[in-house]
Design a protein around this motif. Structure first.
Motif: not given
Length: 150
Positions: A49-51, A56-57, A62-68, A106-107
């Motif tokens: 999910i973080d990947h 995509m964005y 760190v930003e991806a983990a916060k968004m997740r 993929s997830v």
């Protein structure tokens, strides 16, 4: 007075700010829902999910983990999968919806197993997104091929 003091201690625990239900967060919530549908939210799925969010964005890890984390809250608060999928359908063009479907697969495949409840959920999402069953199968097969090469 005691009640007011006690309410101050409980205020932080009960206040949860949800992210806006935009296309980005709707996709993130659907990614989380796809990972959780088999009742096992595994590290491999969280990592994927973080990947996906990072790719995509254009987010750093760190930003991806916060968004997740924000999307996890949204996923819990929004029990209706179709509503989340409709947000995507209405906000992004077909090519991006197809990319979303492949990302969902993929997830689901990140833990190395594909379960019937995962298939059912993704087929519902594909239908709501307007992705034909034939195209959805192609996207599924592409995700399987990619997962086997990792």
């Amino acid at each position: 007075m005691l009640e007011r003091l006690l309410s101050l201690f409980h205020a932080d625990k009960t206040t949860t700010t949800l992210p806006e239900v935009d296309a980005r967060h709707a996709l993130g919530a659907l990614l989380v829902r796809a990972a959780k549908v088999d009742r096992a939210y595994l590290f491999e799925e969280v990592e994927e999910i973080d990947h996906v969010l990072s790719h995509m964005y254009a987010l750093n890890p760190v930003e991806a983990a916060k968004m997740r984390a924000r999307c996890e809250k949204l996923e819990v608060a929004m029990p209706d999968t179709d509503t989340l999928a409709r947000v995507l359908h209405d906000a992004i063009p077909m090519l991006e919806r197809e990319t979303a479907v492949q990302s969902l697969w993929s997830v689901v495949l990140a833990d190395g197993m594909e379960r019937p409840e995962e298939d059912d959920l993704l087929h519902r999402i594909e239908a709501t997104l307007g992705v034909s069953p034939e195209r959805a199968l192609e996207l599924h097969d592409a995700a399987v091929a990619q997962a086997q090469h990792l």
